[in-house]
Design an enzyme around this catalytic site. Structure first.
Site: not given
Ligand SMILES: *Cc1c(COP(=O)(O)O)cnc(C)c1O
Length: 410
Positions: A72-74, A108-109
């Site tokens: 994930s990435d935020t 977030t992804a």
């Protein structure tokens, strides 16, 4: 059963997963997080998460087909542009100044790679979750005080909602966990829609059975400190002990954790002197004399001790304490004691009983508590807690199922 491989080094994401009861392995990957400017903002975030997931797929030696890689990435976004981590203190100040008094978004992804599915390569699932965070108007000196704590320096948007930065937040809309770094409820919806099941901790399995008025007391008597710490890291706060001496040692050793301690074992009269306000609740007040001693001790230190009255409903000749008629007879005197507050009733049915045999005792305790107009019911242990919950327990006391077998009595 699937297993999560977490492609992240973020302690915050690991903590969210752990508190939700998942077992997982972490496999941090290091990739360039420079966004692809040709993509929209949402696509950029998904793209970075996907690069992390693919790097993990590539490098992680564990190729088990039941693995689900989670990356994930935020990003913190103000007026549709991303705000990264601060480069220095001045940068952190400028960022917080910009967020002051405004709404920003935290996106977030998440990317999930199913190593066991897909024709050519793993099946990819992606999701992006957006939450809105409203900041108060911040004073410059409060911003600088915050920066001096060091907390903002490795955080996207220069603050941590779960830390000291929480005080800057006026309100938020959406999943709190998403603002911390992992949108747990969206993630679990995906798990359900895919029909994936995961092994979960005993703690989370029990907690899933509680309603809003029901609490879990983890009975840690004769269990080592490491096991208590482990449960605390999974989010447990309330612990029950039987023996005063052992309890006091543990309270002292774990005082940095701010736990809530309950004394659930019988209290010998000569041990009442050790009761300060070290226990949130005493569960085993089993005579008027003990209640009087506890109240007197509490009055000496200006304290009101919360207690349960223990009722022996099986009428076993061997068990001391109140039975149904003696508790009714003593009730007026019990409730007049100024320095105890009776919150409810507790019972401990005979251990050899089958879980369903105890149902009648739990029903009786509930009826008695209704009649005496007290709310809390401390009943149910490892082997019969599900029955107790059905009969309205508000505190179940669970040892073995959470911790495993106890050490032998010293
Ligand atoms: C030990 C104990 C428990 C926990 O029992 P488990 O079977 O290990 O769950 C609960 N209540 C009381 C009063 C106890 O002494």
């Amino acid at each position: 059963m699937k297993k999560i491989v977490l492609a992240s080094q973020s302690p915050r994401r690991a903590e969210i997963l752990k508190k939700a009861g998942y077992y997982f392995v972490s496999f941090p990957v290091f990739i360039s997080e420079i966004p692809n400017e040709n993509l929209s903002l949402d696509e950029q975030i998904i793209d970075i998460a996907k690069r992390k997931a693919l790097a993990c797929l590539d490098l992680c030696p564990d190729k088990n087909p039941s693995n689900i890689i989670l990356a994930s990435d935020t990003m913190v976004c103000l007026e549709n542009s991303a705000i990264g981590k601060p480069e220095n203190e001045q940068d952190a100040f400028d960022t917080l100044k910009k967020l002051s008094g405004k709404m920003h978004e935290v996106k977030t992804a998440i990317i999930l790679l199913d190593q066991g599915a897909g024709q050519s390569g793993p099946e990819v699932t992606s999701h992006i979750e957006t939450s809105q965070v409203f900041f108060k108007n911040l004073r410059d000196e409060d911003i600088w005080d915050y920066i001096k704590t060091g907390e903002p320096m490795d955080k996207a948007g220069s603050y941590a909602i779960q830390g000291l930065g929480g005080k800057f937040v006026e309100k938020f809309v959406g999943d709190y966990n998403n603002v911390v770094g992992l949108p747990l409820s969206a993630l679990e919806k995906i798990f359900t829609s895919k029909n994936w099941s995961f092994e979960k901790s005993a703690l989370s399995q029990i907690k899933a059975k509680l309603n809003a008025d029901q609490h879990l007391l983890a009975v840690s008597k004769l269990q080592p400190l490491e096991k208590i710490r482990e449960l605390v890291s999974q989010g447990q706060k309330a612990f029950g002990e039987n023996y005063i001496q052992e309890a006091l040692e543990k309270i002292e050793a774990l005082k940095d954790l701010n736990l809530e301690w309950h004394l659930i074992g019988p209290i010998q009269k000569n041990k009442v002197k050790y009761l300060k306000n070290n226990f949130a609740y005493l569960h085993a007040i089993d005579s008027l004399e003990l209640a009087e001693l506890v109240s007197k001790k509490a009055s000496e230190i200006g304290h009101v001790q919360k207690v349960f009255i223990q009722v022996n409903l099986a009428n076993e000749a061997t068990k001391a304490g109140f039975d149904e008629s003696s508790v009714l007879a003593a009730w007026d005197k019990l409730t007049q004691l100024a320095h105890i507050k009776i919150v409810g009733l507790m019972t401990m049915p005979p251990l050899q009983n089958q879980a369903l045999d105890n149902q009648v005792h739990f029903k009786k305790l509930k009826t008695l508590a209704d009649r005496l107009q007290v709310k809390e019911l401390s009943m149910g242990t490892s082997h019969d807690y599900e029955v107790a919950l059905k009969e309205g327990a508000t505190w179940i006391r669970i040892g073995t199922v959470l911790f495993g077998e106890r050490q032998k009595v010293k």
